[in-house]
Scaffold this motif. Structure first.
Motif, short mmCIF file in Angstrom:
data_model
loop_
_atom_site.label_atom_id
_atom_site.label_comp_id
_atom_site.label_asym_id
_atom_site.label_seq_id
_atom_site.Cartn_x
_atom_site.Cartn_y
_atom_site.Cartn_z
N VAL A 85 -95.37 6.35 13.04
CA VAL A 85 -94.21 6.77 13.84
C VAL A 85 -94.46 6.47 15.32
N THR A 142 -92.30 1.05 3.93
CA THR A 142 -93.26 1.88 4.65
C THR A 142 -94.11 2.78 3.75
N ARG A 165 -97.19 -4.01 14.24
CA ARG A 165 -97.31 -2.63 14.68
C ARG A 165 -97.84 -1.72 13.57
N ALA A 166 -97.63 -2.09 12.32
CA ALA A 166 -98.24 -1.33 11.23
C ALA A 166 -99.76 -1.46 11.33
N CYS A 174 -88.57 -6.66 7.59
CA CYS A 174 -88.14 -6.45 8.98
C CYS A 174 -89.15 -7.03 9.97
N GLY A 175 -90.38 -7.20 9.53
CA GLY A 175 -91.42 -7.72 10.43
C GLY A 175 -92.18 -6.64 11.17
N LEU A 218 -92.69 0.78 11.66
CA LEU A 218 -91.67 0.76 10.61
C LEU A 218 -90.32 0.44 11.22
N MET A 219 -89.44 -0.15 10.42
CA MET A 219 -88.06 -0.34 10.87
C MET A 219 -87.13 0.24 9.80
N CYS A 220 -86.65 -0.59 8.88
CA CYS A 220 -85.75 0.01 7.88
C CYS A 220 -86.49 1.05 7.06
N GLY A 221 -87.79 0.89 6.92
CA GLY A 221 -88.61 1.92 6.29
C GLY A 221 -88.76 1.81 4.79
N GLN A 248 -95.25 -5.81 10.51
CA GLN A 248 -96.69 -5.97 10.30
C GLN A 248 -97.53 -5.77 11.56
N CYS A 274 -96.49 4.33 16.82
CA CYS A 274 -96.58 2.91 17.17
C CYS A 274 -95.34 2.14 16.75
N ASP A 275 -94.41 2.79 16.10
CA ASP A 275 -93.24 2.14 15.50
C ASP A 275 -93.67 1.05 14.51
#
Lengths: 226, 710
Positions: free
Chosen positions: A161, A172, A210-211, A205-206, A166-169, A208, A163-164
């Motif tokens: 959360v 995730t 930040r994950a 969503c891309g 995730l996008m659509c999640g 990777q 670092c963001d």
């Protein structure tokens, strides 16, 4: 004129025509299925051989399956061909008295290539879309819901959360489970090791970059706590 | 009084983690796919197994007799033509998904095969061939080339790709009453999804039909999810028949077949520059397919405008599902053609590719002229960050050994701007604030955007705002497409809050012995601008409302909105690759993306959009291609192991630089960052190996084939 049948994507036990992954398991018998899935899913052998009840053959009708999920005993009534993923997502409410609804693990590719359904079974990550529910009996199954029971997020979840990552999640939960397993097995994992751990998880969503950042940070926090 | 953004901003432009993040990481966010309603049935669709054919038999009776089946319907009838592998024929709903799958296989269906068109090339050779559409502008093409001292020729292209939304298309349909339908739909447009169901033929006759679309979360759309779609109306029809809720989410293969795809574009290009390195002439002969009845989204010439150009394009039909909008429709393809051409022309003239682009940025007469200073800044920043001066070499890495390294760049533009949107702001006497807007969050962060805007305008903190989106029951906002949601929603929410605040000021002014226009809201207080000590807490001010809450409505169409949003962004990307000339394998070392979107609303999530664009762009550049079998036109890779998406180890280091131009207002960033990655990577590969690969994705085979022709 050419007659066509719908391709046998998922042959039923009642009409076993065509060859598919699950049809293959059925043709081999469930003993074969268990062995194959263990090898593919990477659960690691528990060494106990196959349940004698299974060797007699089960199905095609729904059978009672007892699972240990996030430390709790749950029962589902499913056909033997139902995957662990589908059993937990769709059948807990329908066939069980347990009021749980475990839809955190996602069905995306449904054939072991994207990682959205990742669970931790007996300490190792598995693609739960390639494990049958019957075969997961007697194993310790952890899903994403189990990480934050009591409402407190796991450090990996907190960093996703912050670092963001995730996008659509939709991918995730699978990413989170792979990351948790990676850090549990390899405390202090380097960014390169984490990248390898997460390579089996696909994101559209891309998220990777930040994950990865999130898992590196969570790893540092978890190590500091030890 | 025109509305405008506050000059001193407390919340807008900061880094705000997404507010629904905790639910998503915990697996507790309920997507459409996750809706398990009491009594839920599972729907499945029978799809054609030929890409082109006539239905000669269709009998649902055997399926209706299968265990668990509660409703069945035909979608096509005997005599109808199927036009792609996976075309919809019939559907049913059963107690369990397994039973539904079995029953689908029990439907009796037979086709008379018709010859399929399986490739763009086969479509081109059809008799009569598809007619060319020609556009010519500026100098006659011969006159333009007469001015050129340097020319280059090339063949560039981009294959058809599919959207691969991780949450597939589909919905759960639940009839609450005979005239009351609620759907949980994976959609980019809750309002249009509602409308598409209300206007669906069989439902039109239902008096006072109420339809509500609920989409609090959705798992990716990228342009492919703007209505209920066929599977959505089918689910609603089955649910009505069975008098039970029905879930119908596509499976992965169905998603590839019928969930959307991006048209291809292949172009034979000749271009010319004069002795000063100015692009003067461009002649393009192109073709591409948008499926069985639509064509390419033609955006050539892209950005650079020569003195004369001629584009002759043929839209080719193949037996595949029709295109859908895909993230910046037409632009990644146009950029891949144009920016590879620019690179080849620079090489032919001996000019540095960055310098050559700087020289050819839009000038007077080009509608994009105002963006040129932004591109100039971005090209210089990007070149610096990737190490262009040190790392760039003339075409073909002279280093010994099989690993060759190269740099490439490309630039992009997109409109964005504010889409239609309305929002309401309700302030209660206890000081609570609820903002409603019928938009949706695709993962872009709209859920977080709404409270950011409201908190900024009302002088509160984000936690003080209840933001409500993702339902068609809220004030109408348009679909999330064209990068227009951020602009439209920001405006609608901003103005709704400004209007509500005017009412609070009107109540508070007498208590503060001031005029409403003298007041300001900031830091949880309402105070007199000239004498800040004269203040009320937010709660005190709202208590003056008495017993009644107030609601104000903001509309993007409001004439008094000035300069709060705009359209038109510029971007530049640089890619550093290593290529193994023995295996054809491309490795991404680094990508630098410099992006612009006017006023940045949430820096954290805005950067994520740029990262996401680059990642998707790399995946498209290296791996993605819809493969149709050349004889049957059936898709060969409707899955996720042979239709490849990039994973972590494929990406290299990605560096994002976000420009901030607050004075331009909100523009929108969802689409632009995906545009230039493919072209920049292609140029880097050429710089490394010394030959043009030309057609994307740049697979090892295409690299080796290009090297073999050297």
């Amino acid at each position: 004129m050419k007659k066509e049948k719908q391709p046998a994507r998922r042959p039923s036990a009642k009409a076993p025509k065509g060859v598919s992954r699950r049809g293959f398991f059925q043709a081999m018998g469930l003993a074969g299925a268990a062995a194959t899935t263990l090898a593919q899913g990477g659960c690691g052998s528990s060494g106990g051989g196959v349940d004698p009840a299974l060797q007699q053959g089960v199905g095609p009708d729904a059978i009672d399956v007892a699972l240990k999920v996030n430390g709790r005993d749950v029962k589902v009534k499913v056909e033997p061909r139902v995957t662990l993923l589908d059993a937990l997502r769709d059948h807990l409410k329908l066939g069980s008295t347990e009021p749980v609804d475990l839809t955190g693990s996602k069905r995306v590719c449904d054939r072991g290539s994207c990682g959205a359904c990742t669970m931790i079974v007996d300490g190792r990550t598995v693609y739960s879309c390639t494990v049958l529910a019957v075969e997961a009996q007697g194993r310790q199954i952890r899903t994403v819901e189990g990480l934050s029971e009591g409402g407190k997020l796991h450090p990996v979840q907190e960093e996703f959360v912050a670092c963001d990552g995730l996008m659509c999640g939709f991918c995730t939960p699978g990413f989170v489970m792979s990351a948790v397993s990676c850090l549990e097995r390899t405390p202090g994992a380097t960014a390169d090791q984490i990248r390898k751990c997460l390579d089996g998880n696909i994101c559209r969503c891309g998220t990777q970059p930040r994950a990865l950042e999130a898992v590196v940070k969570a790893g540092a926090r978890m190590k500091g706590r030890r | 009084m025109p509305y405008k953004w506050p000059e001193k901003r407390q919340v807008i432009g900061t880094k705000v983690p997404r507010l629904d993040g905790a639910l998503k990481v915990a697996g507790k966010a309920k997507y459409s796919y996750d809706r398990n309603l009491p009594g839920l049935l599972h729907g499945k669709i029978l799809r054609s197994t030929v890409a082109h054919g006539k239905i000669v038999t269709l009998d649902l009776a055997p399926a209706e007799a299968m265990p668990g089946v509660k409703a069945a319907m035909s979608i096509k009838k005997v005599g109808d033509i199927v036009r792609f592998g996976g075309d919809e024929v019939a559907a049913l709903a059963a107690e369990t998904e397994e039973q539904a799958r079995d029953a689908i296989r029990a439907i009796k269906v037979a086709y008379e095969s018709l010859p399929p068109l399986a490739s763009e090339e086969a479509g081109l050779e059809r008799n009569p061939p598809p007619p060319p559409q020609t556009t010519e502008k500026g100098l006659k093409i011969e006159e333009a080339f007469a001015k050129a001292t340097v020319t280059s020729e090339g063949f560039y292209g981009v294959a058809v790709i599919t959207h691969v939304c991780l949450e597939t298309h589909g919905l759960v349909a639940d009839w609450k009453a005979d005239d009351d339908l609620v759907v949980y739909c994976s959609t980019q447009a809750v309002g249009n999804t509602r409308n598409s169901l209300k206007n669906h033929g069989p439902f039109k006759a239902i008096a006072n039909l109420k339809v509500t679309c609920e989409t609090p979360f959705m798992g990716g759309g990228f342009g492919s999810k703007f209505s209920a779609d066929l599977q959505g109306t089918v689910a609603a029809e089955l649910a009505r028949k069975a008098k039970r809720p029905v879930k119908l989410m596509l499976e992965r293969d169905e998603e590839h077949w019928a969930g959307g795809n991006r048209p291809s574009l292949f172009a034979k290009v000749k271009a010319g520059a004069d002795k000063d390195g100015k692009l003067v002439a461009l002649d393009v002969e192109s073709y591409g397919t948008g499926g069985n009845s639509t064509g390419v989204d033609m955006r050539l010439p892209y950005i650079y405008l020569p003195e004369g150009h001629r584009i002759r394009n043929r839209d080719v039909n193949v037996n595949a599902f029709n295109k859908r909008a895909f993230r910046a429709p037409g632009s990644p393809q146009a950029c891949a053609v144009m920016d590879q051409m620019m690179d080849d022309l620079a090489h032919a003239g001996g000019w540095d590719p960055v310098e050559f682009r700087l020289k050819n940025l839009p000038g007077q007469g080009n509608p994009l002229v105002n963006l040129s200073p932004i591109w100039e800044k971005e090209l210089k920043m990007g070149a610096e960050a990737i190490g262009w001066k040190q790392g760039y070499h003339k075409r073909g890495d002279p280093a010994a050994g099989p690993i060759k390294r190269g740099l490439g760049c490309a630039i992009n533009t997109w409109g964005g701007g504010p889409g239609g949107a309305q929002a309401s702001c309700t302030i209660a006497p206890d000081g609570s604030v609820e903002v409603r807007c019928g938009t949706q969050d695709l993962g872009t962060g709209t859920t977080t955007l709404v409270p950011i805007v409201a908190a900024e305008i009302l002088g509160l903190e984000i936690k003080d705002i209840q933001g409500k989106i993702g339902s068609s029951a809220y004030p109408d906002a348009g679909g999330s497409g064209g990068s227009t949601s951020c602009g439209g929603v920001s405006l609608a929410v901003g103005v709704a809050c400004m209007k509500a605040l005017e009412q609070i000021f009107a109540k508070a002014a007498p208590a503060l012995d001031a005029q409403p226009g003298d007041l300001e809201a900031e830091g949880g207080k309402v105070y007199v601008k000239a004498a800040p000590a004269k203040s009320l807490s937010w709660k005190q001010a709202c208590a003056l409302l008495g017993a009644q809450a107030i609601t104000a409505v903001g509309d993007k169409a409001d004439k008094e909105i000035q300069g709060m949003a705009a359209s038109g962004v510029g971007g530049a990307q640089f890619v550093d690759v290593s290529v193994d000339v023995e295996t054809g394998q491309v490795r991404v070392n680094k990508v630098v993306a410099v992006a612009d979107c006017g006023l940045v609303m949430n820096r954290l999530l805005c950067e994520s959009q740029v990262y996401g664009g680059v990642v998707q762009g790399l995946s498209l550049a290296l791996f993605e291609e819809r493969r149709l079998d050349p004889r049957s036109a059936l898709m060969l890779n409707p899955d996720m192991e042979w239709y490849k998406l990039a994973g972590h180890s494929d990406l290299g280091e990605i560096e994002v630089h976000l420009l901030d131009y607050p004075e331009r207002g909100v523009i929108g960033i969802g689409e632009p960052p995906v545009i230039p990655t493919q072209a920049a990577l292609a140029n880097a590969v050429t710089n490394a190996v010394g030959v043009r690969v030309g057609v994307l994705p740049i697979t090892p085979k295409r690299v080796l084939d290009a090297l073999a022709k050297k």
